[in-house]
Every structure is written in structure tokens, then in C-alpha cells.
Design an enzyme around this catalytic site. Structure first.
Site, PDB file in Angstrom:
ATOM      1  N   LYS A   1      -7.325  -4.837  -2.990  1.00 11.19           N
ATOM      2  CA  LYS A   1      -7.890  -5.343  -1.801  1.00 11.19           C
ATOM      3  C   LYS A   1      -9.008  -4.131  -1.311  1.00 11.19           C
ATOM      4  CE  LYS A   1      -4.408  -3.814   1.295  1.00 11.19           C
ATOM      5  NZ  LYS A   1      -5.075  -3.139   2.161  1.00 11.19           N
TER       6      LYS A   1
ATOM      7  N   ASP B   1       0.873  -1.356  -0.079  1.00 10.74           N
ATOM      8  CA  ASP B   1      -0.187  -0.116   0.035  1.00 10.74           C
ATOM      9  C   ASP B   1       0.749   1.207  -0.013  1.00 10.74           C
ATOM     10  OD1 ASP B   1      -2.153  -2.018   0.269  1.00 10.74           O
ATOM     11  OD2 ASP B   1      -2.952  -0.893   1.920  1.00 10.74           O
TER      12      ASP B   1
ATOM     13  N   CYS C   1      -1.909  -2.371   7.251  1.00 11.59           N
ATOM     14  CA  CYS C   1      -1.598  -3.567   6.144  1.00 11.59           C
ATOM     15  C   CYS C   1      -0.589  -4.416   6.369  1.00 11.59           C
ATOM     16  CB  CYS C   1      -1.707  -2.742   4.889  1.00 11.59           C
ATOM     17  SG  CYS C   1      -1.371  -3.909   3.251  1.00 11.59           S
TER      18      CYS C   1
HETATM   19  C1  VGL Z   1      -5.136   0.522   5.630  1.00  8.75           C
HETATM   20  C2  VGL Z   1      -6.402   2.133   6.678  1.00  8.75           C
HETATM   21  C3  VGL Z   1      -7.277   2.189   5.762  1.00  8.75           C
HETATM   22  C4  VGL Z   1      -3.574  -0.281   5.421  1.00  8.75           C
HETATM   23  C5  VGL Z   1      -6.018   0.461   4.537  1.00  8.75           C
HETATM   24  O1  VGL Z   1      -3.780  -1.003   4.187  1.00  8.75           O
HETATM   25  O2  VGL Z   1      -2.855  -0.045   5.922  1.00  8.75           O
HETATM   26  N1  VGL Z   1      -4.986   1.309   6.490  1.00  8.75           N
HETATM   27  N2  VGL Z   1      -7.148   1.299   4.748  1.00  8.75           N
END
Ligand code: VGL
Ligand code: ZN
Length: 217
Positions: free
Chosen positions: A117, A14, A161
Site C-alpha cells: 500500500k 506493517d 494502519c
Molecule cells: C503508517 C505512518 C506512515 C501506518 C504508514 O501504516 O501505520 N503510519 N505510514
């Protein structure tokens, strides 16, 4: 290609505009300035040059996603609620499919595959392997198809993540190594807790990129 590199893959988690201060992201994580992203880019280039296959995860939400506080009347950013027994953090809208800041900031030419995802409106998905409803992404299949047995994980966020992906990988039978210096977390307390939890699960934590250690873990 390095002899021992065949069975180890890399997951860059991410590293997207919305999670960075560099791109003034809607869910910018502390410390994710241009220098940090460049450090991740360089490390990924190095690992690719050494022969390690590189994979990426990409948070990729529809606009009506359940994790956005704006989709809950009266909901506030960073509020924690329960949805059908699951803990859900309400986030600012982020990584909306097709928006500029949902883009990955590491050069996409380095990736063998990108696993998206959080595409299902009903479920959040910090893990690159499956969402909170238990629906699998293609990650495990992709890694298996490429003969990967050990994985190196880094990116954003340490406490979401990176943690969820590393723990799920361990549960799926992979040996896992996390490079702490190539990760940034949403909050210091949850990030420290995440590193502790990962260590307790048998995950190797490296402070910085160390090719010798990655070759032999
Ligand atoms: C994530 C917050 C919201 C991550 C994803 O993948 O770390 N964190 N959505
Ligand atoms: Zn998200």
C-alpha cells in the site's frame, strides 16, 4: 485444522523495520523493540498453526511520496497539513520500495499474501484496503477469494494502519477483532482515541491473544 477456523483470517499490519526501534527505523514507534516483534512472530505462528490464513500489509512508498516531509519545501516531520482538503501528516521518509527497512520482520513463510500500500506518489494509505484517493488495494478480493468473513488485525501503528484497516474492514462487511497487546501506536492520545473509535464501530478489542475468544467472536 480447527473446525471454526475456516472463515476467520488474520491481517498483520506493517510490521516493518522502519516502524521499529529494534531496527532503528526512520519512523520508529515506541515499544517496538525486538521483544515486541518476537511476540508478534510467536502469536502469528500460533494462529497459523491453528489453521487461520495469515495476510500482511506492507507500507511500500516511492521515494517521491507525498507523505514525506522532505518532498515539501519547508515541511517539517510530523507537521499536519491539508492537501486538496485531506489531512496529511508529513512523515520522515520511510518504507521506501526496495530498501532493507521496508522489509517485513515477521517470517514471510507464514503469509498467504502480502498486500502493498502507499505505492501511488499522490496519496497516503494507512488502510490495507484503499488509499486516500479511494483506489482499492487487492485486499478485499484476496479475502473474499479465500472465503474470509471475519478478521483479526494487529501490528503497527494502532493509530494509523491498524485503525484504518480495521475500520475499512468493518465498512466492507467483515467482523473485526483487534489484539491490543500485539499493537503499538505512534502517540498515546491518538492510540487511545483509535481504540475507542474501533470499539464504537463494533470492533472487538482483546488485550492479548486468546484462541478461545478468536474462535467464537
Ligand atoms: C503508517 C505512518 C506512515 C501506518 C504508514 O501504516 O501505520 N503510519 N505510514
Ligand atoms: Zn507510510
Amino acid at each position: 485444522m480447527a473446525i471454526a477456523a475456516g472463515k476467520t483470517g488474520v491481517i498483520v499490519a506493517d510490521v516493518q523495520g522502519d516502524f521499529t526501534t529494534w531496527k532503528k527505523g526512520s519512523l520508529a514507534v515506541n515499544g517496538t523493540d525486538k521483544a515486541f516483534v518476537q511476540k508478534v512472530q510467536k502469536a502469528t505462528e500460533t494462529l497459523s498453526r491453528e489453521g487461520y490464513p495469515i495476510f500482511a500489509t506492507q507500507d511500500w512508498h516511492p521515494g517521491d511520496h507525498i507523505s514525506f516531509y522532505t518532498n515539501h519545501p519547508g515541511g517539517k516531520a510530523f507537521e499536519v497539513i491539508k492537501i486538496e482538503g485531506r489531512t496529511q501528516v508529513l512523515w520522515p521518509p520511510h518504507c521506501v520500495q526496495g530498501t532493507e527497512n521496508a522489509g517485513i520482520l515477521v517470517d514471510s513463510n507464514l503469509f498467504l499474501a502480502v498486500v502493498q500500500k502507499g505505492r501511488d506518489t499522490r496519496y497516503d494509505s494507512y488502510s490495507g484496503f484503499m488509499d486516500d484517493g479511494g483506489q482499492k488495494t487487492g485486499m478485499d478480493q484476496i479475502l473474499k477469494r479465500n472465503g474470509i468473513q471475519k478478521i483479526v488485525v494487529y501490528g503497527i501503528a494502532t493509530d494509523y494502519c491498524v485503525k484504518a484497516t480495521a475500520l475499512d474492514a468493518t465498512d466492507a462487511g467483515y467482523k473485526v477483532l483487534v489484539i491490543e497487546g500485539l499493537c503499538k501506536g505512534v502517540a498515546p492520545e491518538t492510540s487511545a482515541k483509535a481504540l475507542k473509535e474501533m470499539k464504537e464501530k463494533g470492533i472487538t478489542i482483546l488485550k492479548e491473544l486468546d484462541l478461545q475468544k478468536i474462535k467464537t467472536f
